[in-house]
Design a protein around this motif. Structure first.
Motif, PDB file in Angstrom:
ATOM      1  N   GLU A  47      31.456  28.293  62.778  1.00  0.00           N
ATOM      2  CA  GLU A  47      30.273  27.478  62.468  1.00  0.00           C
ATOM      3  C   GLU A  47      29.130  28.339  61.941  1.00  0.00           C
ATOM      4  O   GLU A  47      28.317  27.901  61.154  1.00  0.00           O
ATOM      5  N   SER A  48      29.084  29.593  62.385  1.00  0.00           N
ATOM      6  CA  SER A  48      27.918  30.417  62.011  1.00  0.00           C
ATOM      7  C   SER A  48      28.116  31.105  60.670  1.00  0.00           C
ATOM      8  O   SER A  48      27.241  31.842  60.219  1.00  0.00           O
ATOM      9  N   VAL A  49      29.294  30.921  60.051  1.00  0.00           N
ATOM     10  CA  VAL A  49      29.572  31.618  58.789  1.00  0.00           C
ATOM     11  C   VAL A  49      29.464  30.639  57.620  1.00  0.00           C
ATOM     12  O   VAL A  49      30.010  29.536  57.661  1.00  0.00           O
ATOM     13  N   ASP A  50      28.727  31.082  56.585  1.00  0.00           N
ATOM     14  CA  ASP A  50      28.538  30.222  55.412  1.00  0.00           C
ATOM     15  C   ASP A  50      29.654  30.454  54.386  1.00  0.00           C
ATOM     16  O   ASP A  50      29.418  31.000  53.302  1.00  0.00           O
ATOM     17  N   ASN A  51      30.867  30.024  54.745  1.00  0.00           N
ATOM     18  CA  ASN A  51      31.938  30.086  53.729  1.00  0.00           C
ATOM     19  C   ASN A  51      31.486  29.245  52.539  1.00  0.00           C
ATOM     20  O   ASN A  51      30.952  28.156  52.727  1.00  0.00           O
ATOM     21  N   GLY A  52      31.667  29.794  51.337  1.00  0.00           N
ATOM     22  CA  GLY A  52      31.003  29.129  50.219  1.00  0.00           C
ATOM     23  C   GLY A  52      31.880  28.818  49.042  1.00  0.00           C
ATOM     24  O   GLY A  52      33.056  29.188  48.990  1.00  0.00           O
ATOM     25  N   PHE A  53      31.267  28.112  48.080  1.00  0.00           N
ATOM     26  CA  PHE A  53      31.895  27.880  46.773  1.00  0.00           C
ATOM     27  C   PHE A  53      31.060  28.608  45.719  1.00  0.00           C
ATOM     28  O   PHE A  53      29.865  28.845  45.910  1.00  0.00           O
ATOM     29  N   LEU A  54      31.730  28.967  44.606  1.00  0.00           N
ATOM     30  CA  LEU A  54      31.033  29.716  43.555  1.00  0.00           C
ATOM     31  C   LEU A  54      31.639  29.344  42.210  1.00  0.00           C
ATOM     32  O   LEU A  54      32.821  29.574  41.964  1.00  0.00           O
ATOM     33  N   TYR A  55      30.820  28.710  41.365  1.00  0.00           N
ATOM     34  CA  TYR A  55      31.268  28.292  40.031  1.00  0.00           C
ATOM     35  C   TYR A  55      30.514  29.167  39.025  1.00  0.00           C
ATOM     36  O   TYR A  55      29.276  29.167  39.018  1.00  0.00           O
ATOM     37  N   LEU A  56      31.237  29.961  38.219  1.00  0.00           N
ATOM     38  CA  LEU A  56      30.579  30.861  37.281  1.00  0.00           C
ATOM     39  C   LEU A  56      30.840  30.382  35.866  1.00  0.00           C
ATOM     40  O   LEU A  56      31.982  30.143  35.476  1.00  0.00           O
ATOM     41  N   GLN A  57      29.760  30.227  35.098  1.00  0.00           N
ATOM     42  CA  GLN A  57      29.888  29.772  33.706  1.00  0.00           C
ATOM     43  C   GLN A  57      29.133  30.717  32.780  1.00  0.00           C
ATOM     44  O   GLN A  57      27.932  30.863  32.862  1.00  0.00           O
ATOM     45  N   ASN A  58      29.936  31.499  32.018  1.00  0.00           N
ATOM     46  CA  ASN A  58      29.393  32.460  31.041  1.00  0.00           C
ATOM     47  C   ASN A  58      28.409  33.437  31.674  1.00  0.00           C
ATOM     48  O   ASN A  58      27.316  33.687  31.161  1.00  0.00           O
ATOM     49  N   VAL A  59      28.796  33.951  32.837  1.00  0.00           N
ATOM     50  CA  VAL A  59      27.956  34.968  33.494  1.00  0.00           C
ATOM     51  C   VAL A  59      28.338  36.337  32.941  1.00  0.00           C
ATOM     52  O   VAL A  59      29.516  36.695  32.932  1.00  0.00           O
ATOM     53  N   ARG A  60      27.357  37.078  32.456  1.00  0.00           N
ATOM     54  CA  ARG A  60      27.636  38.359  31.821  1.00  0.00           C
ATOM     55  C   ARG A  60      27.344  39.515  32.794  1.00  0.00           C
ATOM     56  O   ARG A  60      26.313  39.501  33.476  1.00  0.00           O
ATOM     57  N   ILE A  61      28.267  40.482  32.832  1.00  0.00           N
ATOM     58  CA  ILE A  61      28.053  41.679  33.655  1.00  0.00           C
ATOM     59  C   ILE A  61      28.355  42.910  32.814  1.00  0.00           C
ATOM     60  O   ILE A  61      29.216  42.855  31.920  1.00  0.00           O
ATOM     61  N   PRO A  62      27.705  44.047  33.095  1.00  0.00           N
ATOM     62  CA  PRO A  62      27.955  45.264  32.296  1.00  0.00           C
ATOM     63  C   PRO A  62      29.386  45.777  32.502  1.00  0.00           C
ATOM     64  O   PRO A  62      29.985  45.542  33.558  1.00  0.00           O
ATOM     65  N   ARG A  63      29.911  46.477  31.514  1.00  0.00           N
ATOM     66  CA  ARG A  63      31.259  47.043  31.583  1.00  0.00           C
ATOM     67  C   ARG A  63      31.416  47.880  32.856  1.00  0.00           C
ATOM     68  O   ARG A  63      32.474  47.893  33.474  1.00  0.00           O
ATOM     69  N   GLU A  64      30.319  48.552  33.247  1.00  0.00           N
ATOM     70  CA  GLU A  64      30.397  49.452  34.401  1.00  0.00           C
ATOM     71  C   GLU A  64      30.659  48.697  35.711  1.00  0.00           C
ATOM     72  O   GLU A  64      30.887  49.307  36.738  1.00  0.00           O
ATOM     73  N   ASN A  65      30.603  47.363  35.673  1.00  0.00           N
ATOM     74  CA  ASN A  65      30.794  46.611  36.925  1.00  0.00           C
ATOM     75  C   ASN A  65      32.249  46.280  37.221  1.00  0.00           C
ATOM     76  O   ASN A  65      32.543  45.636  38.210  1.00  0.00           O
ATOM     77  N   LEU A  66      33.146  46.728  36.324  1.00  0.00           N
ATOM     78  CA  LEU A  66      34.587  46.654  36.664  1.00  0.00           C
ATOM     79  C   LEU A  66      34.849  47.809  37.618  1.00  0.00           C
ATOM     80  O   LEU A  66      34.635  48.970  37.268  1.00  0.00           O
ATOM     81  N   LEU A  67      35.277  47.516  38.832  1.00  0.00           N
ATOM     82  CA  LEU A  67      35.582  48.591  39.793  1.00  0.00           C
ATOM     83  C   LEU A  67      36.806  49.337  39.273  1.00  0.00           C
ATOM     84  O   LEU A  67      37.869  48.763  39.102  1.00  0.00           O
ATOM     85  N   SER A  68      36.627  50.629  38.999  1.00  0.00           N
ATOM     86  CA  SER A  68      37.557  51.321  38.089  1.00  0.00           C
ATOM     87  C   SER A  68      38.344  52.456  38.699  1.00  0.00           C
ATOM     88  O   SER A  68      38.754  53.381  37.997  1.00  0.00           O
ATOM     89  N   LYS A  69      38.592  52.410  40.036  1.00  0.00           N
ATOM     90  CA  LYS A  69      39.414  53.497  40.594  1.00  0.00           C
ATOM     91  C   LYS A  69      40.855  53.406  40.075  1.00  0.00           C
ATOM     92  O   LYS A  69      41.492  54.413  39.818  1.00  0.00           O
TER      93      LYS A  69
END
Ligand SMILES: CCCCC/C=C/C(=O)SCCNC(=O)CCNC(=O)[C@H](O)C(C)(C)COP(=O)(O)OP(=O)(O)OC[C@H]1O[C@@H](n2cnc3c(N)ncnc32)[C@H](O)[C@@H]1OP(=O)(O)O
Ligand SMILES: Cc1cc2nc3c(=O)[nH]c(=O)nc-3n(C[C@H](O)[C@H](O)[C@H](O)COP(=O)(O)OP(=O)(O)OC[C@H]3O[C@@H](n4cnc5c(N)ncnc54)[C@H](O)[C@@H]3O)c2cc1C
Length: 627
Positions: free
Chosen positions: A191-213
């Motif tokens: 009950e205390s955890v906010d399990n959520g929904f997330l709808y992403l539409q054309n959200v842009r992120i920098p190339r560096e945000n791909l976790l790249s190990k």
């Protein structure tokens, strides 16, 4: 003793109050317990924190998001994101499951398309089923997600990758453009955890945000693989390894503490008609419900410690580039998570039910534990899917065992020594070495049986994938048998190597034998079908279990006291150390919001006309009822 850490009565709070209270307590505890500069994600303090805070939040932030940064990030990315996350200056979650897919990761639909011109990834949920759904801490708390999405470059798909995506403004906490996010609503627990929904539409992120190990995308869009791609699944392996201790062993220990203490206090009925009412713990039927679950706590704890050690050793090897242990670790962690969560959740319900009506009251603390443990059967890999993953590895090993001598947790598959059981008395069947051999033989036969059935089907023209699907139930049984032999075997070894008093070792050995015998008696069909035990020996196995119940009964309360839960952590009127069950239940009930006033005005307004008519009839003034 810090009043800021004392539990308020969670059961009498709304969901929103519990969400806020959990956030307040968690951040307070972290501030008090774990000095910022010395904050480490795991350590003795975290173990205390896990015990002390009945409901805490940021579980995914601390337990999955941060470890994933370590697993998937390059050194530069770790240096950037880890300190922010460790100090809660960003709040993150692990967003993998979607509305339309959870188990079949190759079916995930969220897309990250590389935009070479701007050196960005464009994140999209192309349809409603692609929306992320379930991640903990995502609905209202997180401002970042570690998003698992299909990487696409020039129309070519490269599979699931991890991307760091900011979803809320760090000043206003409002969702960013293109982000629709919220809480998924009431659930069976958490009950205390906010399990959520997330709808992403054309959200842009920098190339560096791909976790790249494990892989990277160069500015010109060139894709580079940098390691065993199965390490991409590494976060789930780690969480499965670690959740056994925190989400299965500990809650089951709490439930057993409550139920055993209550059963020692609750007097109900007679055994000897000439004597007084007995504590229900004197009923063998009650002992048969409770004590095998107490034994499960210890055996699951010992096996989990061994698995954590195995994961630690494997992690050191991965650092050297050796991932050879990954298949075995995946199979074992998947199987252990599935089988022990199944046993633990069922065990918590068995002991709850053994507490009668008061076990159904939230004042017992048991419904909270049972509902929360039910989730362990689903998250971090739905149990059926995990058992089939384990079985897939076992079938492969059984084939290999025909030509090679196997090692590790599957060594017994290539053990062709005589495993027939010569037990003549129930005492023989309490011997640890006999119990280990019985479980190894049962597991080996269960794996071979499932494999042979599939081979015969394929020989008769059935496609391999159909044979697999049709024999799934046998495969799941083989996985369960494998895990049971692992738990029994590791526990026997662990106890034998434990340096402790003889009296303690005796109790632990009895608990181990009880766990093994309860498992044999609950699955005696397999043990007879595979020739591990004769029907007469099955009778001895039952006698052996009943004998252990009698031997352990006097120490039952002492054993659960050894789990050392404070009353504040247990939050149970039935399990409090002083045993004042009835006074505590009455005090707890009186605190219920329903009892704020003697008359509940809202309901009274509906009842009033009927009550007054009844009054008039009874006082001779009213008209008789139409009836
Ligand atoms: C306190 C409360 C906290 C709650 C937090 C909850 C968080 C979550 O729930 S996060 C989301 C968890 N979701 C899952 O666990 C998804 C489960 N599904 C999967 O892991 C995969 O889809 C799959 C394993 C079921 C299927 O994988 P897939 O690659 O599609 O297909 P295969 O079965 O053919 O496997 C191929 C190959 O890869 C090996 N493998 C699969 N998983 C792993 C792994 N985790 N580690 C290592 N290796 C893995 C698999 O064994 C196969 O190998 P081979 O047999 O050699 O081909
Ligand atoms: C409390 C909670 C917290 C969670 N937290 C997170 C989180 O933080 N992050 C996150 O990404 N996810 C999270 N999840 C989601 C969780 O990981 C998924 O629910 C889980 O992986 C199962 O996927 P699903 O719900 O889509 O069920 P499905 O995959 O649709 O499975 C439904 C049913 O179909 C059957 N089934 C499916 N596949 C097979 C198969 N191959 N063979 C046989 N039977 C099959 C099983 O009976 C299964 O129960 C959470 C879930 C819960 C309940």
């Amino acid at each position: 003793n810090d009043t800021s850490m004392q539990h308020r009565n969670l059961n009498h709070m709304t969901r929103e109050e519990r969400f806020s209270e959990a956030m307040r307590r968690t951040l307070y505890a972290l501030k008090v317990l774990l000095p910022r500069e010395g904050w480490t994600p795991v350590g003795p303090e975290m173990k205390y924190l896990a015990r002390a805070i009945k409901e805490f939040t940021f579980i995914i932030h601390a337990g999955v998001f941060i470890p994933c940064i370590m697993s998937y990030g390059t050194n530069e990315q770790i240096a950037k994101w880890f300190p922010l996350a460790a100090d809660f200056r960003i709040i993150g979650t692990y967003a993998q499951t979607e509305l339309g897919h959870g188990s079949f990761l190759r079916g995930l639909e969220t897309i990250a398309t590389y935009d070479r011109a701007n050196q960005e990834f464009i994140i999209n949920c192309p349809k409603i089923t692609a929306m992320k759904w379930w991640p903990g801490d995502m609905g209202k708390s997180a401002n970042h997600v570690l998003l698992m999405a299909e990487l696409v470059i020039d129309g070519k798909k490269y599979g699931m990758h991890g991307f760091m995506v900011q979803i809320r403004d760090l000043t206003t906490h409002e969702p960013l453009p293109g982000v629709t996010v919220g809480d998924i609503g009431a659930k069976l627990s958490f009950e205390s955890v906010d399990n959520g929904f997330l709808y992403l539409q054309n959200v842009r992120i920098p190339r560096e945000n791909l976790l790249s190990k494990l892989s990277e995308v160069h500015p010109d869009g060139t894709y580079i693989k940098k390691g065993n791609q199965r390490l991409m699944y590494g976060s789930m392996v780690r969480v499965r390894v670690n959740l056994i201790a925190h989400e299965i062993v500990m809650p089951l220990a709490k439930a057993c503490t409550i139920a055993v203490r209550y059963s020692a206090v609750r007097r109900q009925g007679l055994i000897n008609p000439s004597k007084e009412e007995v504590p229900v713990l004197d009923y063998v039927a009650q002992q048969h419900k409770l004590l095998p679950q107490v034994a499960t706590v210890f055996m699951a704890h010992f096996a989990a410690k061994q698995l954590v050690k195995m994961h630690h050793d494997y992690s050191l090897e991965v650092e050297k580039g050796n991932t050879s242990q990954l298949p075995e670790l995946h199979a074992l962690s998947a199987g252990m998570k599935a089988c022990l969560s199944e046993q633990g959740a069922a065990g918590a319900e068995i002991v709850r039910r053994a507490c009668g009506g008061h076990g159904y009251s939230c004042g017992s603390g048991l419904p909270f534990i049972v509902n929360r443990m039910l989730a362990t059967c689903t998250y971090e890999g739905e149990n059926t899917v995990m058992q089939l993953q384990c079985a897939r590895y076992l079938i492969k090993c059984a084939d290999q065992a025909k030509k090679d001598k196997l090692t590790g947790s599957v060594w017994y598959l290539s053990d062709f020594s005589n495993m027939s059981c010569t037990a003549q008395t129930f005492g023989d069947l309490q011997e640890p070495s006999v119990l280990v051999k019985l479980h190894e033989r049962r597991a080996k036969c269960a794996v071979q049986h499932a494999g042979k059935k599939m081979q015969n089907m394929v020989k008769n023209g059935t496609p391999a994938h159909d044979a697999w699907n049709m024999m799934a139930t046998l495969l799941i049984n083989a996985a369960r048998a494998h895990i049971m032999q692992y738990v029994v075997g590791t526990s026997v070894t662990y106890i034998s190597e434990l340096s402790c008093s003889a009296s303690l070792k005796k109790i632990l050995t009895q608990l181990c034998a009880l766990y093994a015998l309860h498992n044999i008696n609950s699955n005696c069909g397999d043990f007879v079908k595979f020739g591990c035990l004769t029907s007469a020996q099955c009778d001895l196995a039952q006698e052996a279990e009943f004998n252990l119940l009698k031997q352990l009964r006097p120490d039952a309360v002492g054993i659960v006291d050894s789990f050392d839960f404070t009353d504040d952590i247990l939050q149970s009127c039935l399990g409090a150390y002083d045993g004042n069950v009835y006074e505590r239940l009455f005090e707890w009930a009186k605190q219920a919001p329903m009892n704020k006033t003697e008359v509940h005005q809202d309901s009274y307004q509906y009842l009033q006309p009927y009550l007054h008519e009844g009054r008039d009839v009874l006082e001779g003034r009213g008209r008789n009822s139409k009836l």
